[in-house]
Scaffold this active site. Structure first.
Site, PDB file in Angstrom:
ATOM      1  N   TRP A 183       0.825  -1.206   0.000  1.00  0.00           N
ATOM      2  CA  TRP A 183       0.000   0.000   0.000  1.00  0.00           C
ATOM      3  C   TRP A 183       0.859   1.257   0.000  1.00  0.00           C
ATOM      4  O   TRP A 183       1.663   1.373  -0.941  1.00  0.00           O
ATOM      5  CB  TRP A 183      -1.133  -0.068   1.040  1.00  0.00           C
ATOM      6  CG  TRP A 183      -0.845  -0.122   2.499  1.00  0.00           C
ATOM      7  CD1 TRP A 183      -1.105   0.851   3.408  1.00  0.00           C
ATOM      8  CD2 TRP A 183      -0.338  -1.241   3.252  1.00  0.00           C
ATOM      9  NE1 TRP A 183      -0.775   0.422   4.678  1.00  0.00           N
ATOM     10  CE2 TRP A 183      -0.316  -0.841   4.615  1.00  0.00           C
ATOM     11  CE3 TRP A 183       0.103  -2.516   2.950  1.00  0.00           C
ATOM     12  CZ2 TRP A 183       0.142  -1.671   5.646  1.00  0.00           C
ATOM     13  CZ3 TRP A 183       0.560  -3.342   3.970  1.00  0.00           C
ATOM     14  CH2 TRP A 183       0.574  -2.925   5.289  1.00  0.00           C
ATOM     15  N   ASP A 184       0.750   2.171   0.924  1.00  0.00           N
ATOM     16  CA  ASP A 184       1.394   3.497   0.816  1.00  0.00           C
ATOM     17  C   ASP A 184       2.788   3.408   0.183  1.00  0.00           C
ATOM     18  O   ASP A 184       3.662   2.717   0.715  1.00  0.00           O
ATOM     19  CB  ASP A 184       1.542   4.135   2.202  1.00  0.00           C
ATOM     20  CG  ASP A 184       0.222   4.346   2.905  1.00  0.00           C
ATOM     21  OD1 ASP A 184      -0.811   3.923   2.380  1.00  0.00           O
ATOM     22  OD2 ASP A 184       0.231   4.934   3.994  1.00  0.00           O
ATOM     23  N   GLU A 222      -3.693  12.773   6.236  1.00  0.00           N
ATOM     24  CA  GLU A 222      -2.647  11.762   6.201  1.00  0.00           C
ATOM     25  C   GLU A 222      -1.606  12.054   5.122  1.00  0.00           C
ATOM     26  O   GLU A 222      -1.881  12.697   4.112  1.00  0.00           O
ATOM     27  CB  GLU A 222      -3.254  10.386   5.902  1.00  0.00           C
ATOM     28  CG  GLU A 222      -4.308   9.965   6.898  1.00  0.00           C
ATOM     29  CD  GLU A 222      -4.640   8.487   6.792  1.00  0.00           C
ATOM     30  OE1 GLU A 222      -4.138   7.722   7.619  1.00  0.00           O
ATOM     31  OE2 GLU A 222      -5.384   8.098   5.877  1.00  0.00           O
ATOM     32  N   ARG A 231       2.367  10.953  12.521  1.00  0.00           N
ATOM     33  CA  ARG A 231       2.977   9.984  11.609  1.00  0.00           C
ATOM     34  C   ARG A 231       3.232  10.562  10.214  1.00  0.00           C
ATOM     35  O   ARG A 231       2.930  11.698   9.924  1.00  0.00           O
ATOM     36  CB  ARG A 231       2.079   8.751  11.490  1.00  0.00           C
ATOM     37  CG  ARG A 231       0.678   8.985  10.938  1.00  0.00           C
ATOM     38  CD  ARG A 231      -0.003   7.609  10.766  1.00  0.00           C
ATOM     39  NE  ARG A 231      -1.344   7.685  10.229  1.00  0.00           N
ATOM     40  CZ  ARG A 231      -2.465   7.700  10.945  1.00  0.00           C
ATOM     41  NH1 ARG A 231      -2.402   7.692  12.262  1.00  0.00           N
ATOM     42  NH2 ARG A 231      -3.650   7.750  10.362  1.00  0.00           N
TER      43      ARG A 231
HETATM   44  C1  FRU Z   1      -2.546   5.872   4.965  1.00  0.00           C
HETATM   45  C2  FRU Z   1      -2.106   5.370   6.328  1.00  0.00           C
HETATM   46  C3  FRU Z   1      -0.898   6.154   6.812  1.00  0.00           C
HETATM   47  C4  FRU Z   1      -0.212   5.179   7.711  1.00  0.00           C
HETATM   48  C5  FRU Z   1      -0.521   3.851   7.055  1.00  0.00           C
HETATM   49  C6  FRU Z   1      -0.720   2.697   7.993  1.00  0.00           C
HETATM   50  O1  FRU Z   1      -2.924   4.885   4.106  1.00  0.00           O
HETATM   51  O2  FRU Z   1      -3.141   5.465   7.269  1.00  0.00           O
HETATM   52  O3  FRU Z   1      -1.246   7.351   7.441  1.00  0.00           O
HETATM   53  O4  FRU Z   1       1.136   5.469   7.813  1.00  0.00           O
HETATM   54  O5  FRU Z   1      -1.676   4.036   6.290  1.00  0.00           O
HETATM   55  O6  FRU Z   1      -1.069   1.543   7.325  1.00  0.00           O
END
Ligand code: FRU
Length: 435
Positions: A68-69, A309, A224
């Site tokens: 993901w990210d 985020e 974060r």
């Molecule tokens: C965004 C998020 C980030 C975090 C991560 C945790 O997708 O919520 O803010 O670092 O995913 O999985």
């Protein structure tokens, strides 16, 4: 909330030594901008802001991992790092053998490399879990310095000692961390070498930024997603991050609601003050980006939205575009908007931030497929990467993604923006510096 020994230990001592809080005189230099309820109420999907539908016939970039990210390795000036012909990207990963929903607690940072920026090879987790900070490692950014050292910034989430899945999100303390590596390329691709020490570089101060002890919302707190940026106009460097308003700001001010007219015709539902997102900033004091000075937030969404985020920035002359991703479920009571990327533009880094397209919305998932993608990141040449999240098939069933989504191209035009076209999945074309 109970503190573990780690909180009292070395990590905290390092942070206190390394960080100092901004003085009132410095704080007066700028005003935290506000994303108000009045502005957010204007959020609407338009042709310019609605992303094309995700193709359900997607390949997995790392077949045994949820991915993901994602963020590319960038040079200090923001340009894409190309190391002996290789582009490098990092992403959160977790084994696909785990459930989709379980991936957050097992998140690690994986590395990918590619010669053409389209076909990516997964190269595993470049650090020893035992050395890393936090029970899990969440999103960050990566910078390649002039000496060929890779600086990996990430979120150290949760305490490893006394870990307990039960209600973990209420104890998911988050701190900004970093480590460094050397980088080598060869016939077998790219390798990160010489893993440095992992250190905590920033923690919530409780004043501008909520600590986990202060958190009082049904949704997880935040400190974060560090994003490194060098301001081309001043040469100064900063870390941006997602935070939540600390004790100074745990109430709704008139400007969080809107102008006088709006306030006289709109009431704020109870509980809206618990949705207290902000975008934090810290000034970098040393070359190695280990010493940081916490500053007041750049932007807040108190009473509007709980989560801003993965904040990041694109700088074009005097225009500073601040982007952040947010969810439908994090809007405060009485407001709604899509999962998407939101943008705010200012003259200079600390100038007043105006929501793009009046409301802030820059890219949204289409309303028929509201969770198809997430975690967009706008790069300096306005390419936008993201991951496939929870698209729906023709029967309305979710097909979990966990892989790179198609790269979009955005046009930024002052306070306006427009999605221009779609590229290949995971595509990252070379791009230059923020200028
Ligand atoms: C965004 C998020 C980030 C975090 C991560 C945790 O997708 O919520 O803010 O670092 O995913 O999985």
């Amino acid at each position: 909330m109970k503190k573990t020994s780690k909180w009292k230990g070395l990590a905290l001592a390092t942070v206190i030594a390394a960080s100092s809080i901004v003085t009132p005189a410095m704080a007066a230099e700028y005003q935290t901008s506000v994303w108000s309820r009045q502005q957010a109420e204007k959020v609407k999907l338009t042709e310019e802001t609605t992303a094309p539908e995700v193709d359900l016939e997607f390949d997995l970039v790392a077949p045994d991992q949820w991915v993901w990210d994602t963020w590319p390795l960038q040079e200090r000036d923001g340009s894409l790092a190309i190391v002996n012909g290789y582009r490098v990207a990092f992403a959160l990963v977790a084994p696909r053998s785990l459930g989709w929903g379980e991936r957050h607690t097992e998140a690690r940072i994986g590395m990918f490399y590619s010669k053409n920026g389209k076909d990516w090879t997964y190269a595993g987790i470049p650090y020893e879990y035992e050395n890393a900070k936090g029970y899990m490692q969440w999103a960050g950014t990566a910078m390649l310095d002039e000496d060929g050292k890779v600086h990996l910034f990430y979120t150290a989430t949760g305490d490893r000692e006394n870990w307990d899945y039960n209600g973990w999100d209420k104890r998911a303390v988050q701190r900004l961390a970093k480590t460094t590596f050397g980088i080598e390329t060869g016939k077998d691709g790219v390798k990160l070498t010489n893993e440095g020490e992992h250190e905590i570089i920033l923690e919530a101060d409780g004043k501008h930024y909520e600590t986990i002890e202060q958190a009082d919302s049904p949704i997880i707190t935040a400190f974060r997603d560090p994003f490194f940026i060098q301001d081309p106009n001043t040469g100064k460097e900063y870390i941006l991050f997602e935070g939540q308003a600390g004790s100074d700001r745990d109430y709704i001010k008139p400007e969080n609601i809107g102008d006088e007219d709006y306030r006289s015709t709109h009431s704020v539902p109870e509980g809206a003050e618990k949705f207290n997102g902000n975008i934090g900033i810290a000034e970098v004091l040393d070359e190695d980006v280990s010493e940081l000075k916490l500053l007041p937030p750049l932007l807040e969404s108190v009473g509007t939205n709980h989560q801003l985020e993965r904040p990041h920035m694109v700088i074009n002359g005097d225009e500073y575009y601040l982007f952040t991703i947010s969810h439908t479920f994090t809007y405060a009571p009485g407001l709604t908007g899509p999962d998407g990327v939101y943008g705010f533009v200012s003259n200079g880094l600390f100038g007043e931030k105006k929501p793009m397209n009046e409301s802030g919305l820059v890219i949204a998932n289409p309303s028929e497929n509201p969770y198809q993608a997430y975690s967009w990141m706008v790069l300096p040449n306005q390419q936008v990467i993201s991951f496939i999240n929870e698209p729906l098939d023709e029967n309305g069933h979710v097909k979990f993604g966990g892989t790179f989504s198609s790269t979009l191209k955005l046009k930024l035009d002052g306070e306006g923006s427009k999605i221009m076209k779609e590229g290949k999945t995971g595509e990252i074309k070379p791009f230059g510096a923020n200028r």
